[in-house]
Write a protein that holds these residues in place. Structure first.
Motif, PDB file in Angstrom:
ATOM      1  N   ALA A 460       0.826  -1.204   0.000  1.00  0.00           N
ATOM      2  CA  ALA A 460       0.000   0.000   0.000  1.00  0.00           C
ATOM      3  C   ALA A 460       0.863   1.258   0.000  1.00  0.00           C
ATOM      4  O   ALA A 460       0.576   2.235  -0.711  1.00  0.00           O
ATOM      5  CB  ALA A 460      -0.929  -0.008   1.209  1.00  0.00           C
ATOM      6  N   THR A 461       1.929   1.250   0.796  1.00  0.00           N
ATOM      7  CA  THR A 461       2.839   2.403   0.817  1.00  0.00           C
ATOM      8  C   THR A 461       3.496   2.605  -0.535  1.00  0.00           C
ATOM      9  O   THR A 461       3.609   3.738  -1.037  1.00  0.00           O
ATOM     10  CB  THR A 461       3.898   2.203   1.907  1.00  0.00           C
ATOM     11  OG1 THR A 461       3.258   2.020   3.171  1.00  0.00           O
ATOM     12  CG2 THR A 461       4.834   3.393   1.972  1.00  0.00           C
ATOM     13  N   MET A 462       3.925   1.507  -1.148  1.00  0.00           N
ATOM     14  CA  MET A 462       4.540   1.593  -2.468  1.00  0.00           C
ATOM     15  C   MET A 462       3.556   2.138  -3.499  1.00  0.00           C
ATOM     16  O   MET A 462       3.906   2.965  -4.346  1.00  0.00           O
ATOM     17  CB  MET A 462       5.032   0.201  -2.881  1.00  0.00           C
ATOM     18  CG  MET A 462       5.573   0.109  -4.303  1.00  0.00           C
ATOM     19  SD  MET A 462       6.145  -1.557  -4.695  1.00  0.00           S
ATOM     20  CE  MET A 462       4.640  -2.506  -4.451  1.00  0.00           C
ATOM     21  N   MET A 463       2.293   1.717  -3.431  1.00  0.00           N
ATOM     22  CA  MET A 463       1.301   2.155  -4.395  1.00  0.00           C
ATOM     23  C   MET A 463       0.922   3.626  -4.196  1.00  0.00           C
ATOM     24  O   MET A 463       0.813   4.400  -5.158  1.00  0.00           O
ATOM     25  CB  MET A 463       0.047   1.277  -4.289  1.00  0.00           C
ATOM     26  CG  MET A 463      -1.043   1.607  -5.282  1.00  0.00           C
ATOM     27  SD  MET A 463      -2.484   0.524  -5.117  1.00  0.00           S
ATOM     28  CE  MET A 463      -3.067   1.034  -3.490  1.00  0.00           C
ATOM     29  N   CYS A 464       0.730   4.036  -2.955  1.00  0.00           N
ATOM     30  CA  CYS A 464       0.330   5.422  -2.680  1.00  0.00           C
ATOM     31  C   CYS A 464       1.455   6.403  -2.998  1.00  0.00           C
ATOM     32  O   CYS A 464       1.193   7.537  -3.421  1.00  0.00           O
ATOM     33  CB  CYS A 464      -0.088   5.568  -1.229  1.00  0.00           C
ATOM     34  SG  CYS A 464      -1.603   4.662  -0.809  1.00  0.00           S
ATOM     35  N   ASP A 465       2.697   5.997  -2.781  1.00  0.00           N
ATOM     36  CA  ASP A 465       3.833   6.882  -3.050  1.00  0.00           C
ATOM     37  C   ASP A 465       4.334   6.777  -4.479  1.00  0.00           C
ATOM     38  O   ASP A 465       5.338   7.432  -4.838  1.00  0.00           O
ATOM     39  CB  ASP A 465       4.984   6.563  -2.086  1.00  0.00           C
ATOM     40  CG  ASP A 465       4.614   6.858  -0.635  1.00  0.00           C
ATOM     41  OD1 ASP A 465       3.627   7.599  -0.431  1.00  0.00           O
ATOM     42  OD2 ASP A 465       5.296   6.343   0.276  1.00  0.00           O
ATOM     43  N   LEU A 466       3.671   5.927  -5.309  1.00  0.00           N
ATOM     44  CA  LEU A 466       4.061   5.740  -6.722  1.00  0.00           C
ATOM     45  C   LEU A 466       5.526   5.328  -6.833  1.00  0.00           C
ATOM     46  O   LEU A 466       6.313   5.892  -7.600  1.00  0.00           O
ATOM     47  CB  LEU A 466       3.798   7.013  -7.527  1.00  0.00           C
ATOM     48  CG  LEU A 466       2.328   7.456  -7.635  1.00  0.00           C
ATOM     49  CD1 LEU A 466       2.214   8.721  -8.480  1.00  0.00           C
ATOM     50  CD2 LEU A 466       1.463   6.351  -8.225  1.00  0.00           C
TER      51      LEU A 466
END
Length: 544
Positions: A460-466
């Motif tokens: 989720a962190t990787m996805m939200c921070d692109l």
């Protein structure tokens, strides 16, 4: 005043304006002057005759407006022209052979595009410009297609023409959020043909469907494909649900976590007039209790799972198993693919249709324990509180309690699998304290679920921070862990890794496309699902 109310009549001479009941009639005529012949272009002012055109116009003060316009028929003085006479055209007011002014045509087209046939026809009656539904549909079909400009960023998604049978494809310019084209199916060949006929697409935003991936690869090989982040997250949620279902017994730990509000509610419900209820589970037995229905479904699911896998071990095919057990092939296939029976029990009773009595059951239990056992009286009491059902539902619910005398509070159930999945997939900062405590209790009893939650939060962190460049590292970490459900998810990511990496890196997504798909559903409902594809296409492309 006439110039303010009727600016489109400025090039004409107004001879008379009068009201005749609900209709305002305007007598007008064209001015004298030379007019070009439509055949050869020769100017002429020699009048052959005059005739009258009747044109409907937009309403004024709630009254229908009818224009009677006298126009000239002129001689063509060019002897070589095939036309001997020609009628004077008034393009600034109405089209050739038109019976409505251009202004009214635009209004009716806007009504037809927004509301469709029947609803639009009802509105035109209120606008004092009544036309039939078929007239509105003809106006929509006669509209020219918008000018097609090949988008740089193309969004692709499917929509149902007839759900479960026929599907179409909508193409969106992601940057301008405008529809570009509507295709009649969702095959790779159709998308390939369109992309080849419209070169210049640089980025294709799509879901995880293989047909669109193949169509974009064949039709625009140089374009960058971007997998939508929501669809990737949804795929991860499916994998998490399978993993939680395998550890369903650990969910019981959440029952032992009692919040302050839950304790107060339990005390209020279990103690009435200083008297405590009994905890005897036999007192809540009965065919109307949801827990019993859930147990029966779970037992039936386990029996079918055992029967299907026993026949699979004997080498029996899916079709033969379906015929022997009397099940649909899709059901047998779902049972066969499940590694454990717990995967098939993920709903945990959440699929039960809610009863009209559900919100009044605590009150009925409280009044019953207080000594009021008259079902009719209780029915009237909850009726005053907003109950909309009948007396029979109340009688069936209270019937098992008559043999008991007192009704205990129903035992607390563990949270459903899908609810726990929702807790795991939610940002911890947005979780309610009560939900967070229950989730912590579950994770404390299950190290595999703890590791699963850690992987989800990292993704989720990787996805939200692109940070799509971290995807490979995340997949390697999952492969090194004992998470079979996530291994299957990672396997799917590797088959589409370039598009997923782009989706987790670039700001583009399929959000605008999904919005247009929802708008298409509204348009279809307006037309009661009976519109032909050409009419549906016009409304999709031309509606604001």
């Amino acid at each position: 005043m006439l110039g303010v109310l009727f600016p489109h009549l400025a090039p004409f001479r107004i001879d008379d304006v009068h009201a005749a009941g609900p209709v305002v009639r305007i007598e007008a005529s064209t001015l004298t002057g030379r007019v070009a012949c439509p055949g050869c272009g020769t100017l002429s002012e020699r009048v052959h005759s005059r005739y009258q055109r009747r044109l409907s116009d937009t309403a004024i003060s709630g009254r229908e407006v009818l224009i009677r316009l006298r126009v000239r028929r002129l001689f063509c003085d060019n002897t070589e022209c095939a036309k001997k006479t020609f009628a004077e055209m008034v393009p600034e007011l109405a089209a050739r052979y038109g019976r409505r002014t251009t202004v009214l045509e635009r209004v009716l087209c806007a009504v037809a595009l927004a509301l469709g046939g029947r609803a639009g026809a009802r509105l035109t009656q209120r606008l004092a410009a009544a036309v039939s539904r078929m007239t509105l549909l003809r106006l929509v079909r006669a509209l020219p297609d918008p000018e097609q400009v090949t988008p740089r960023v193309l969004g692709v998604d499917d929509f149902a023409l007839r759900r479960g049978h026929h599907y179409g494809t909508i193409l969106i310019d992601v940057e301008s959020r405008r529809p570009v084209e509507v295709l009649t199916d969702r095959t790779a060949e159709t998308l390939t043909a369109w992309l080849q006929a419209h070169p210049g697409v640089e980025i294709v935003c799509r879901d995880r469907a293989g047909s669109y991936a193949e169509g974009a690869r064949e039709g625009a090989p140089d374009a960058l494909q971007v997998a939508d982040r929501w669809h990737v997250w949804n795929n991860l949620a499916g994998a998490v649900e399978k993993a939680v279902a395998k550890h369903q017994k650990c969910l019981q730990a959440a029952v032992d976590v009692v919040t302050d509000s839950g304790t107060a509610e339990s005390a209020a419900d279990s103690e009435v007039d200083g008297q405590h209820t009994t905890d005897d589970p036999a007192l809540v037995s009965g065919p109307v209790q949801p827990a019993d229905r859930t147990d029966r479904i779970a037992s039936r699911t386990r029996e079918r799972y055992a029967a299907v896998h026993a026949l699979l071990e004997e080498g029996v095919g899916i079709r033969a198993i379906a015929a022997r057990l009397g099940l649909a092939r899709g059901t047998v296939r779902r049972f066969a693919r499940a590694e454990t029976v717990e995967e098939l029990l993920t709903r945990n009773g959440t699929g039960r249709r809610p009863s009209l009595l559900d919100e009044f059951k605590p009150y009925l239990r409280q009044r019953w324990n207080a000594g009021c056992t008259n079902a009719t009286r209780l029915f009237h009491e909850i009726k005053q509180r907003g109950y909309r059902g009948g007396l029979k539902i109340v009688l069936e619910y209270l019937h098992p309690f008559r043999a008991a005398g007192r009704v205990p509070k129903p035992p607390r159930k563990p949270p459903s699998v899908r609810r726990v999945v929702g807790w795991i997939m939610t940002d911890p900062a947005n979780l309610e304290p009560d939900d967070q405590r229950q989730l912590d209790a579950i994770l404390a009893t299950s190290p595999p679920l703890t590791a699963l939650t850690s992987h989800v939060h990292t993704f989720a962190t990787m996805m939200c921070d692109l940070r799509g460049h971290d995807l490979e590292t995340w997949m390697q970490a999952v492969d090194a862990d004992d998470q079979p459900a996530l291994h299957s998810f990672v396997l799917g990511l590797r088959r589409d890794q370039d598009a997923v990496t782009a989706g987790l890196t670039l700001p583009y997504n399929s959000g605008p496309v999904e919005g247009h798909v929802n708008r298409i559903k509204m348009i279809k409902r307006q037309m009661f699902g009976r519109a032909k594809p050409d009419l549906l296409r016009k409304r999709i492309l031309l509606s604001d």
